[in-house]
Scaffold this motif. Structure first.
Motif, short mmCIF file in Angstrom:
data_model
loop_
_atom_site.label_atom_id
_atom_site.label_comp_id
_atom_site.label_asym_id
_atom_site.label_seq_id
_atom_site.Cartn_x
_atom_site.Cartn_y
_atom_site.Cartn_z
N LYS A 128 37.72 23.49 52.53
CA LYS A 128 38.81 24.04 53.54
C LYS A 128 39.97 24.92 52.83
CE LYS A 128 40.02 22.16 57.28
NZ LYS A 128 40.60 21.21 58.22
N THR A 129 40.33 24.62 51.61
CA THR A 129 41.49 25.04 51.02
C THR A 129 41.16 25.77 49.56
OG1 THR A 129 41.86 23.05 49.91
CG2 THR A 129 42.73 23.28 51.88
N ASP A 130 40.03 25.58 48.97
CA ASP A 130 40.18 26.20 47.59
C ASP A 130 39.72 27.74 47.78
OD1 ASP A 130 37.69 27.11 45.57
OD2 ASP A 130 38.92 25.70 44.50
N PRO A 131 40.51 28.54 47.05
CA PRO A 131 40.44 29.82 47.16
C PRO A 131 38.89 30.53 47.20
CG PRO A 131 41.42 29.37 45.13
CD PRO A 131 41.31 27.98 45.86
N ILE A 132 38.07 30.06 46.44
CA ILE A 132 36.84 30.90 46.24
C ILE A 132 36.14 30.15 47.58
CG2 ILE A 132 34.37 30.39 45.03
CD1 ILE A 132 35.80 30.70 42.46
N TYR A 133 35.98 28.84 47.74
CA TYR A 133 35.44 28.54 49.12
C TYR A 133 35.83 29.28 50.21
CZ TYR A 133 33.66 24.95 45.98
OH TYR A 133 32.90 24.31 44.85
N ASN A 134 37.09 29.37 50.25
CA ASN A 134 37.93 29.79 51.33
C ASN A 134 37.73 31.40 51.64
OD1 ASN A 134 39.70 29.49 53.69
ND2 ASN A 134 41.40 30.85 52.37
N ALA A 135 37.50 32.07 50.58
CA ALA A 135 37.09 33.50 50.51
C ALA A 135 35.55 33.78 51.23
CB ALA A 135 36.93 34.11 49.21
N ASP A 288 36.11 41.99 37.72
CA ASP A 288 34.43 42.21 37.46
C ASP A 288 33.95 41.69 38.70
OD1 ASP A 288 35.12 43.93 35.11
OD2 ASP A 288 34.87 42.15 33.76
N ILE A 289 34.29 40.47 39.03
CA ILE A 289 33.68 39.66 39.76
C ILE A 289 33.44 40.37 41.36
CG2 ILE A 289 33.49 37.60 41.20
CD1 ILE A 289 34.98 36.13 38.82
N ARG A 290 34.79 41.03 41.56
CA ARG A 290 34.73 41.72 42.90
C ARG A 290 33.96 43.10 43.11
NH1 ARG A 290 40.28 41.24 41.32
NH2 ARG A 290 41.32 39.48 42.19
N LYS A 291 33.37 43.50 42.00
CA LYS A 291 32.48 44.69 42.09
C LYS A 291 31.22 44.13 42.54
CE LYS A 291 34.80 46.79 38.02
NZ LYS A 291 34.52 47.20 36.64
N VAL A 292 30.60 42.91 42.28
CA VAL A 292 29.48 42.33 42.99
C VAL A 292 29.73 41.43 44.17
CG1 VAL A 292 27.57 40.95 42.27
CG2 VAL A 292 28.81 42.32 40.53
N ILE A 293 30.81 40.97 44.16
CA ILE A 293 31.17 39.88 45.29
C ILE A 293 32.60 40.27 46.16
CG2 ILE A 293 31.38 37.50 45.96
CD1 ILE A 293 30.21 36.59 43.60
N PRO A 294 32.15 41.32 47.12
CA PRO A 294 33.74 41.88 47.63
C PRO A 294 34.50 40.91 48.44
CG PRO A 294 31.53 42.65 48.85
CD PRO A 294 31.13 42.01 47.43
N GLU A 295 34.04 39.76 48.88
CA GLU A 295 34.53 38.77 49.47
C GLU A 295 35.84 38.10 48.61
OE1 GLU A 295 30.37 38.54 51.11
OE2 GLU A 295 31.34 38.96 49.19
N PHE A 296 35.67 38.28 47.34
CA PHE A 296 36.69 37.77 46.46
C PHE A 296 37.92 38.73 46.25
CE2 PHE A 296 33.78 34.66 43.94
CZ PHE A 296 33.65 34.13 45.28
N SER A 298 40.38 38.86 48.35
CA SER A 298 41.44 38.08 48.78
C SER A 298 42.01 36.94 47.57
CB SER A 298 41.38 37.12 49.90
OG SER A 298 40.18 36.22 49.66
N ILE A 299 41.22 36.77 46.52
CA ILE A 299 41.69 36.18 45.47
C ILE A 299 42.49 36.72 44.50
CG2 ILE A 299 41.04 34.51 43.38
CD1 ILE A 299 38.45 34.08 45.05
#
Length: 312
Positions: A128-135, A288-296, A298-299
């Motif tokens: 519920k609260t972890d930033p990766i899981y939340n994203a 670099d991660i956001r280039k592949v996983i745009p949901e991140f 917010s992190i």
């Protein structure tokens, strides 16, 4: 001190090498299997224990594999019965509450009688609260939540996970560390059915980018891994997560494990790793991660590090 809101201690090898979620799955966050994590109206059961065992034992398996599947969720390493009798108390520590009063805690093995409770608490404390899981909105997807719960349930069977309890007679669980000894020949993946899920596939994309072989790098056949740390929100400022991380040294030395390895995802967790002298094995920036996983997007944390510590 680590913070519940900015830390993810995820078992990289567990989710990638053992979970083995195959296929690309749905290509949109609102995948067909998406539903509320609290919904009881699902038209199917995602995990049929009896069915999985029927399928597993149709496959050619060794005696070791069969025993690992039956007793430890597919994890080959077996806890010795003549060392640190289960459940074992690892260490106690004290911390001050908001009023300045000292409170004592104890870190112990999680007994079988608390396994179900621990799985539910881990979902609450992390998904519920972890930033990766939340994203990725993991908590809102019942199938994704069940995948995590099932994985934790299998890992707990190895009897290596620990929890932090209040040492006041109530034995209240305020922190959890899901631990397992990993080997190359583990067969947990045989207990995890193929289940395409957009959110889990996104996590798999992230972990595949890390590309680090702990076994080969440290020349070991086994090491202590982690599939998550969860802290009760009321106790997040007591340093419990740091103490759970610290407890790994005693566990590794007791069972003759030369290495522990963990993923750190925030500045706070990396500071703790520095304090406990964890080596940096691999670094990946969130840019670099956001280039592949745009949901991140917010992190805001700068990087993820895979870090390990040797005990010689």
């Amino acid at each position: 001190m680590l913070n519940r809101q900015v830390i993810t201690l995820i078992g990289v090898v567990v989710l990638i090498n053992l979970l083995q979620v195959k296929g690309n799955g749905p290509q949109h966050p609102n995948d067909a299997s998406s539903s509320s994590a609290n919904s009881n109206s699902s038209s199917h059961r995602w995990f049929d224990v009896a069915g999985v065992f029927r399928n597993v034992f149709k496959l050619p398996v060794s005696v070791i594999e069969a025993e690992a599947i039956k007793e430890r969720g597919g994890l080959v390493w077996k806890r010795p019965t003549n060392i640190a009798q289960f459940p074992h108390t690892w260490h106690t520590f004290k911390a001050k509450n908001a009023s300045g009063e000292e409170v004592e805690f104890v870190i112990k093995d999680i007994p079988r009688s608390r396994f179900n409770q621990v799985v539910d608490l881990m979902a609450l404390y992390t998904l519920k609260t972890d930033p990766i899981y939340n994203a990725l909105d993991i908590w809102t997807n019942a199938d994704a939540v069940n995948i995590f719960k099932n994985e934790w349930t299998l890992i707990l069977k190895q009897k290596m996970s620990v929890a932090c309890f209040t040492n006041d007679g109530s034995d209240t669980i305020v922190g959890i560390s899901i631990l397992n000894v990993l080997r190359k020949d583990d067969v947990m993946f045989k207990l995890i059915p193929d289940y395409p899920n957009y959110r889990i596939n996104r996590l798999e994309q992230l972990y595949r980018r890390i590309k680090f072989d702990t076994f080969e790098h440290y020349k070991v056949d086994e090491f202590l891994g982690s599939a998550g740390i969860g802290i009760h929100p009321t106790y997040e400022h007591f340093g419990i997560d740091l103490e759970l991380l610290r407890s790994r040294e005693g566990i590794c030395r007791t069972f003759g494990l030369a290495v522990t390895s963990t993923l750190f995802t925030s500045p706070a967790s990396n500071t703790a790793a520095n304090q406990l002298q964890f080596n940096i094995d691999k670094t990946l920036s969130y840019n670099d991660i956001r280039k592949v996983i745009p949901e991140f997007t917010s992190i805001t944390n700068p990087r993820i590090t895979l870090r390990s510590k040797e005990f010689k």
